[in-house]
Design an enzyme around this catalytic site. Structure first.
Site, PDB file in Angstrom:
ATOM      1  N   ARG A   1      10.152 -32.448  12.565  1.00  0.00           N
ATOM      2  CA  ARG A   1       8.417 -32.401  13.445  1.00  0.00           C
ATOM      3  C   ARG A   1       8.184 -31.061  13.574  1.00  0.00           C
ATOM      4  NH1 ARG A   1      13.380 -29.546  15.450  1.00  0.00           N
ATOM      5  NH2 ARG A   1      12.648 -27.968  16.606  1.00  0.00           N
ATOM      6  N   HIS A   2       8.422 -29.874  12.378  1.00  0.00           N
ATOM      7  CA  HIS A   2       7.651 -28.793  11.644  1.00  0.00           C
ATOM      8  C   HIS A   2       6.531 -29.455  11.125  1.00  0.00           C
ATOM      9  CE1 HIS A   2      10.483 -26.963  14.103  1.00  0.00           C
ATOM     10  NE2 HIS A   2      11.622 -27.362  13.315  1.00  0.00           N
TER      11      HIS A   2
ATOM     12  N   HIS B   1      10.374 -23.890  10.059  1.00  0.00           N
ATOM     13  CA  HIS B   1       9.808 -23.711  11.157  1.00  0.00           C
ATOM     14  C   HIS B   1       8.387 -23.737  11.058  1.00  0.00           C
ATOM     15  CE1 HIS B   1      12.564 -23.369  14.698  1.00  0.00           C
ATOM     16  NE2 HIS B   1      13.113 -23.977  13.379  1.00  0.00           N
TER      17      HIS B   1
ATOM     18  N   CYS C   1       3.431  -3.017   3.589  1.00  0.00           N
ATOM     19  CA  CYS C   1       2.714  -2.117   4.242  1.00  0.00           C
ATOM     20  C   CYS C   1       3.163  -0.901   5.024  1.00  0.00           C
ATOM     21  CB  CYS C   1       0.969  -2.107   4.917  1.00  0.00           C
ATOM     22  SG  CYS C   1       0.712  -3.363   6.565  1.00  0.00           S
ATOM     23  N   GLY C   2       2.554  -0.061   6.181  1.00  0.00           N
ATOM     24  CA  GLY C   2       3.486   0.572   6.946  1.00  0.00           C
ATOM     25  C   GLY C   2       3.980  -0.213   8.230  1.00  0.00           C
ATOM     26  N   THR C   3       3.136  -0.853   8.235  1.00  0.00           N
ATOM     27  CA  THR C   3       3.350  -1.877   9.974  1.00  0.00           C
ATOM     28  C   THR C   3       3.574  -2.798   9.282  1.00  0.00           C
ATOM     29  OG1 THR C   3       1.239  -2.396  10.340  1.00  0.00           O
ATOM     30  CG2 THR C   3       2.351  -0.520  11.441  1.00  0.00           C
ATOM     31  N   GLY C   4       2.966  -4.266   8.624  1.00  0.00           N
ATOM     32  CA  GLY C   4       3.227  -4.458   7.893  1.00  0.00           C
ATOM     33  C   GLY C   4       1.410  -5.600   8.496  1.00  0.00           C
TER      34      GLY C   4
ATOM     35  N   ASP D   1       0.924  -1.276  -0.009  1.00  0.00           N
ATOM     36  CA  ASP D   1       0.276  -0.137  -0.146  1.00  0.00           C
ATOM     37  C   ASP D   1       1.718   1.072  -0.121  1.00  0.00           C
ATOM     38  OD1 ASP D   1       0.806   0.367   2.743  1.00  0.00           O
ATOM     39  OD2 ASP D   1      -1.156   0.017   3.278  1.00  0.00           O
ATOM     40  N   HIS D   2       0.636   2.513   0.394  1.00  0.00           N
ATOM     41  CA  HIS D   2       0.440   3.528   0.093  1.00  0.00           C
ATOM     42  C   HIS D   2       1.848   3.918   1.287  1.00  0.00           C
ATOM     43  CE1 HIS D   2      -2.765   3.892   2.731  1.00  0.00           C
ATOM     44  NE2 HIS D   2      -2.059   5.125   3.588  1.00  0.00           N
TER      45      HIS D   2
ATOM     46  N   GLY E   1      -1.622  -5.120   8.923  1.00  0.00           N
ATOM     47  CA  GLY E   1      -2.836  -5.172   8.143  1.00  0.00           C
ATOM     48  C   GLY E   1      -2.413  -5.928   7.281  1.00  0.00           C
TER      49      GLY E   1
END
Length: 147
Positions: free
Chosen positions: A132-133, A98, A65-68, A8-9, A70
């Site tokens: 195991r993962h 993992h 995005c700004g924070t990741g 996004d922006h 969303g």
């Protein structure tokens, strides 16, 4: 690998840097937008990337995005997507080893291009360990199938 990318922006500037990194590593990249700094809605860009990865048209996806946050929430609504929000090198490696993450989310306002570049390099070159993962990832897939 074929990599789908979108932002996004708030992630546009970092997305443009990351596209160069992907190409320099010898991978293909397709940009699903956005193409400017004008305000847009992140779900509109997360969805096509997540769908294309889930359908197998792309090997992996990267969302910014700004924070990741969303982007990661929106992408994880798509069946078959394991989107990891990553802002450090250890998590970039661990989520591939993992969790077999197939989409990476980052925050363009949280980390700079240097750290983001290293995250992408690690994330694209780290293989899933299985073992195991594998059972744990199957449990996630089973939960997803119930809803």
């Amino acid at each position: 690998m074929k990599i789908a990318i979108a932002a996004d922006h708030g992630g546009y500037t970092l997305k443009e840097e990351i596209k160069k990194v992907i190409l320099d590593l010898g991978h293909e990249v397709e940009d699903f937008g956005c193409e400017c700094l004008d305000s847009v809605d992140y779900p509109d860009y997360a969805l096509p990337v997540a769908e294309k990865v889930a359908q197998g048209q792309f090997d992996r996806g990267i969302l910014i995005c700004g924070t990741g946050i969303g982007m990661s929430i929106a992408a994880n609504k798509v069946k078959g997507i394991r989107c990891a929000l990553v802002h450090d090198l250890f998590s970039a490696k661990a989520t591939r080893q993992h969790n077999d993450s197939n989409v990476l989310a980052m925050g363009g306002r949280i980390i700079g291009p240097g750290v983001a570049t290293e995250i992408v390099k690690i994330w694209l070159t780290t293989e899933f360990e299985g073992g195991r993962h594998e059972n744990r990832v199957k449990k996630i897939t089973d939960i997803e199938g119930r809803y």
